[in-house]
Each structure stands twice: as C-alpha cells, then as structure tokens.
Design an enzyme around this catalytic site. Structure first.
Site, short mmCIF file in Angstrom:
data_model
loop_
_atom_site.label_atom_id
_atom_site.label_comp_id
_atom_site.label_asym_id
_atom_site.label_seq_id
_atom_site.Cartn_x
_atom_site.Cartn_y
_atom_site.Cartn_z
N ASP A 194 -129.98 90.25 -143.48
CA ASP A 194 -130.22 91.46 -143.90
C ASP A 194 -129.63 92.99 -144.10
OD1 ASP A 194 -131.81 92.22 -141.97
OD2 ASP A 194 -132.29 93.75 -143.56
N ARG A 215 -131.79 89.21 -148.43
CA ARG A 215 -132.29 87.32 -147.33
C ARG A 215 -132.40 87.19 -148.57
NH1 ARG A 215 -133.58 90.21 -141.92
NH2 ARG A 215 -135.14 91.49 -141.98
N VAL A 268 -122.70 90.47 -142.08
CA VAL A 268 -122.80 89.40 -142.80
C VAL A 268 -124.96 89.60 -143.42
CG1 VAL A 268 -121.48 87.52 -142.54
CG2 VAL A 268 -123.77 87.12 -141.40
N ASP A 293 -124.89 88.53 -131.57
CA ASP A 293 -124.04 89.72 -131.45
C ASP A 293 -123.72 90.00 -130.24
OD1 ASP A 293 -122.02 91.41 -132.96
OD2 ASP A 293 -123.98 92.70 -133.92
N LYS A 309 -136.80 89.34 -138.25
CA LYS A 309 -137.56 88.56 -139.63
C LYS A 309 -136.31 87.36 -139.89
CE LYS A 309 -139.51 92.58 -141.20
NZ LYS A 309 -139.49 93.67 -142.83
P1 IMP Z 1 -128.22 91.51 -131.43
O1 IMP Z 1 -127.21 92.21 -131.43
O2 IMP Z 1 -127.55 90.06 -130.82
O3 IMP Z 1 -128.63 91.62 -129.80
O4 IMP Z 1 -128.46 91.37 -132.93
C1 IMP Z 1 -129.64 91.41 -132.86
C2 IMP Z 1 -129.97 91.34 -134.78
O5 IMP Z 1 -129.19 92.00 -135.01
C3 IMP Z 1 -129.47 89.37 -134.61
O6 IMP Z 1 -130.65 88.75 -134.97
C4 IMP Z 1 -129.85 90.29 -136.85
O7 IMP Z 1 -131.15 90.61 -136.69
C5 IMP Z 1 -129.05 91.57 -136.25
N1 IMP Z 1 -127.80 91.32 -137.08
C6 IMP Z 1 -126.91 91.58 -135.59
N2 IMP Z 1 -125.20 91.14 -136.61
C7 IMP Z 1 -125.89 91.25 -138.24
C8 IMP Z 1 -125.33 91.34 -139.50
O8 IMP Z 1 -123.83 90.95 -139.11
N3 IMP Z 1 -126.00 91.25 -140.29
C9 IMP Z 1 -127.81 90.76 -140.29
N4 IMP Z 1 -128.03 91.08 -138.97
C10 IMP Z 1 -127.55 91.23 -137.92
#
Ligand code: IMP
Ligand code: MG
Length: 184
Positions: free
Chosen positions: A163, A169, A157, A107, A44
């Site tokens: 969120d 959001r 963040v 992330d 989302k």
């Molecule tokens: P990944 O760890 O790169 O696979 O990220 C997974 C998802 O986690 C991201 O697309 C975000 O939706 C969520 N996410 C990661 N870090 C944050 C944050 O600091 N705030 C909000 N959502 C996060």
C-alpha cells in the site's frame, strides 16, 4: 482481463509475471523439503503473496500450518530508531519447526530481521525468508531473503498487497508510485 489503471502508478510487474515467479519459487522451496512447516505471513503487506505462495506450495506437495504476525515498522519507515514492535503475534509454538517468513518487501531489513530473530529465539529449527520485492539499496541491517520474487531499485511500490497510504493493496500487479516521489 486488462490490468486496472491507477492514476500516478506505473505498472512494473504484471500479474502474469508474478504468477510465473511464484510457481518457480514454490518449486525451489519444495526442493528444500521443509519439515513440520510453519508459514508465517507478515501482515498486512504479505497477505496476497502469502495466499498465492501457499497454494503454489500445495501444488508441490508441501503441507504447512499458516499463521500471521503483524509488526509495526514505523521506526524503520521514518528512518529513526528502527524499533519494531509486535502488534499481533502468531498463535502457535515454533520450537523445532521449519519456519518460512513471508513478506511483501525487504527494504531496510529491520522488520524481517526482527521476525527471524524472534522465531530463532523461540526455538525454530530453521528460518527462511520469502520476500516478493527486494530493495537492497534500502538495507540498514545485514539480512538477505532466501527466496526473492523481484529485485528492484529504491522505488516505492504498491499493489499485490502493498500500500501507499492504505490504498492500492488490491491491485493484481506491482506498480511504482510516480507522482509523489517514493512516498517515504
Ligand atoms: P523494512 O524496511 O525492510 O523493515 O520493511 C518494512 C515494511 O515496510 C515492509 O514489510 C513493507 O510492508 C513496507 N514497505 C517498504 N517498502 C515499501 C514499498 O515500496 N511499498 C510498500 N510498502 C513498503
Ligand atoms: Mg510488510
């Protein structure tokens, strides 16, 4: 209009800073002259960024089809298997197309790596990634975004689509959650 204050959230990037960044990012993307472009907004969290980026791209005469994908990244967030699942898929073919994946945060990288590999497996001609926030310290797999809004430390963040526990959001700015640690 002043930024709405939220208890426990420290503003990090203002709506004005974000808008300026997106304007230059759209110009950068347009220079690459994408062909038969499919923008895939990752739900989302990518919905606000995706909407603004799409409109900024249209001001640079970039036309596109817009689709949405919803991926579960619970594995990544819990730092367990890192398994990513498709909750809702896009509804169009990607073969031979330029695909732009648009997400809120890069992330661990597991989500976008999965999405990129998926598009390449389906025959995309080129896959590029636009992420509003890059948190390189969290990386667990080798992946980089082609376009980054802001690079920040390992903060949790919120706002601008992002969120914490389904809240915040709608905020027009990006803020750091201060009072309950990083929220993960
Ligand atoms: P990944 O760890 O790169 O696979 O990220 C997974 C998802 O986690 C991201 O697309 C975000 O939706 C969520 N996410 C990661 N870090 C944050 C944050 O600091 N705030 C909000 N959502 C996060
Ligand atoms: Mg996301």
């Amino acid at each position: 209009m002043s930024a709405p204050h939220r208890e426990g959230i420290r503003p990090l990037y203002s709506a004005e800073e974000i808008a300026a960044r997106i304007t230059s990012m759209a110009a950068e993307i347009a220079e690459r002259r994408p062909e038969n472009l499919l923008a895939v907004i990752v739900l989302k969290g990518g919905f606000v960024f995706g909407a603004d980026l799409a409109r900024a791209l249209s001001l640079n005469d970039v036309a596109m089809e817009i689709e949405f994908i919803s991926l579960s990244s619970y594995g990544a967030r819990l730092k367990t298997s890192g398994e990513v699942r498709i909750l809702r898929d896009i509804g169009c073919p990607v073969e031979n197309r330029d695909v732009l994946l648009v997400d809120d945060v890069l992330d661990s990288g597991l989500t976008l790596r999965f999405a990129r590999d998926l598009m390449l497996t389906r025959g995309a001609h080129r896959v590029e990634i636009a992420a509003m926030i890059d948190k390189p310290e969290g990386r667990k797999t080798e992946i980089a975004a082609d376009y980054v809004g802001f690079t920040c430390p390992d903060y949790f963040v919120v706002g601008y689509g992002m969120d914490a526990g389904h809240a915040h959001r709608e905020l027009p700015y990006v803020g750091v959650v201060e009072d309950n640690g990083r929220g993960k």
